[in-house]
Design a protein around this motif. Structure first.
Motif, PDB file in Angstrom:
ATOM      1  N   PHE A 176       0.801  -1.198  -0.187  1.00 37.62           N
ATOM      2  CA  PHE A 176      -0.134   0.155   0.084  1.00 37.62           C
ATOM      3  C   PHE A 176       1.027   1.152   0.146  1.00 37.62           C
ATOM      4  O   PHE A 176       1.871   1.553   0.720  1.00 37.62           O
ATOM      5  N   ASP A 177       0.527   2.437  -1.048  1.00 39.28           N
ATOM      6  CA  ASP A 177       1.463   3.424  -1.050  1.00 39.28           C
ATOM      7  C   ASP A 177       3.264   3.344  -1.108  1.00 39.28           C
ATOM      8  O   ASP A 177       3.833   3.659  -0.358  1.00 39.28           O
ATOM      9  N   GLY A 178       3.168   1.923  -1.875  1.00 39.36           N
ATOM     10  CA  GLY A 178       4.930   1.639  -2.257  1.00 39.36           C
ATOM     11  C   GLY A 178       5.318   1.106  -0.282  1.00 39.36           C
ATOM     12  O   GLY A 178       6.570   0.206  -0.988  1.00 39.36           O
ATOM     13  N   GLU A 179       4.542   0.338   0.560  1.00 43.18           N
ATOM     14  CA  GLU A 179       5.369  -0.465   1.543  1.00 43.18           C
ATOM     15  C   GLU A 179       4.762  -1.376   1.623  1.00 43.18           C
ATOM     16  O   GLU A 179       3.024  -1.664   1.010  1.00 43.18           O
ATOM     17  N   TYR A 180       5.203  -2.843   1.576  1.00 42.68           N
ATOM     18  CA  TYR A 180       4.665  -4.000   1.918  1.00 42.68           C
ATOM     19  C   TYR A 180       4.353  -3.828   3.906  1.00 42.68           C
ATOM     20  O   TYR A 180       5.155  -3.434   4.793  1.00 42.68           O
ATOM     21  N   ILE A 181       3.381  -4.933   3.924  1.00 41.76           N
ATOM     22  CA  ILE A 181       2.398  -4.966   4.797  1.00 41.76           C
ATOM     23  C   ILE A 181       1.750  -6.231   5.579  1.00 41.76           C
ATOM     24  O   ILE A 181       2.333  -6.836   4.230  1.00 41.76           O
ATOM     25  N   ASP A 182       2.559  -6.709   6.406  1.00 45.86           N
ATOM     26  CA  ASP A 182       2.449  -7.583   6.940  1.00 45.86           C
ATOM     27  C   ASP A 182       1.160  -8.749   7.004  1.00 45.86           C
ATOM     28  O   ASP A 182       0.392  -8.047   7.277  1.00 45.86           O
ATOM     29  N   ASP A 183       0.428  -9.631   6.515  1.00 45.29           N
ATOM     30  CA  ASP A 183      -0.650  -9.991   6.803  1.00 45.29           C
ATOM     31  C   ASP A 183      -0.808 -11.412   7.986  1.00 45.29           C
ATOM     32  O   ASP A 183      -0.143 -11.936   8.308  1.00 45.29           O
TER      33      ASP A 183
END
Length: 198
Positions: A176-183
């Motif tokens: 999101f918006d170039g940032e990786y997010i953990d799930d």
């Protein structure tokens, strides 16, 4: 214990709590879902867009295909979709869903979304608990699982209150918006639920 389809997915209940009512969608509920699904924060937290710009551009009115999709939720035999209605206002503020049913494993997925008018008041926590209680009490389900993004701690707290247990992380699963997010993977087992209701 009844088999799952007849007890859980074929019968579409109305479940009344102190703050929310869970019920099959009415036309008024469907109309309320347009602004809820267009809310940029909801779009971001559910992973429905990959940029802030995209999240801000959703229309507040449902298209004909989506309206028809909501109208057919009561006909589904392999999932349970219910509107979350605020007892105070009588308005739909979101939805709760049991889907991805695996009969051989006696498991399914849970998801919930709450729009701006229902947030920060405990409505999501109660709707989660009511759904889980209904599912285990009215079926032979053994496991209900979900995933929650790392940037949504409010949802994770609500799930933990309902008895969900953290099981692991899908690292950098969403961008999101170039940032990786953990799930984060969470689940509640029948034995967990029985421990909280006894």
């Amino acid at each position: 214990m009844p088999e799952i389809p007849e007890a859980l997915f074929l019968n579409k209940p109305t479940i009344t709590g102190e703050q929310v009512i869970l019920r099959p969608y009415t036309e008024a509920d469907i109309k309320c879902m347009g602004p809820i699904l267009a809310d940029p924060e909801m779009i971001r937290l559910t992973g429905s867009a990959n940029t802030t710009e995209e999240a801000r551009s959703a229309p507040a009115t449902l298209d004909a295909k989506t309206v028809e999709w909501y109208r057919t939720r009561a006909e589904q035999t392999d999932r349970l979709d219910l509107a979350v209605v605020d007892v105070q206002t009588g308005r739909c503020v979101g939805e709760t869903v049991l889907n991805e049913w695996s009969p051989a494993d006696r498991s399914c997925n849970f998801r919930i979304l709450i729009g701006p008018q229902g947030r920060n008041r405990g409505l999501g926590s109660e709707a989660t608990r009511l759904t889980i209680d209904y599912a285990f009490a009215n079926s032979n389900l053994n496991r209900i699982s979900l995933t929650v993004f790392a940037f949504n701690p409010r949802a994770r707290r609500a799930y933990e209150k309902a008895g969900f247990v953290y099981e692991g992380t899908c690292r950098e699963a969403f961008r999101f918006d170039g940032e990786y997010i953990d799930d984060r993977i969470m689940a509640i087992l029948r034995s967990d639920w029985e421990g909280t209701t006894s």
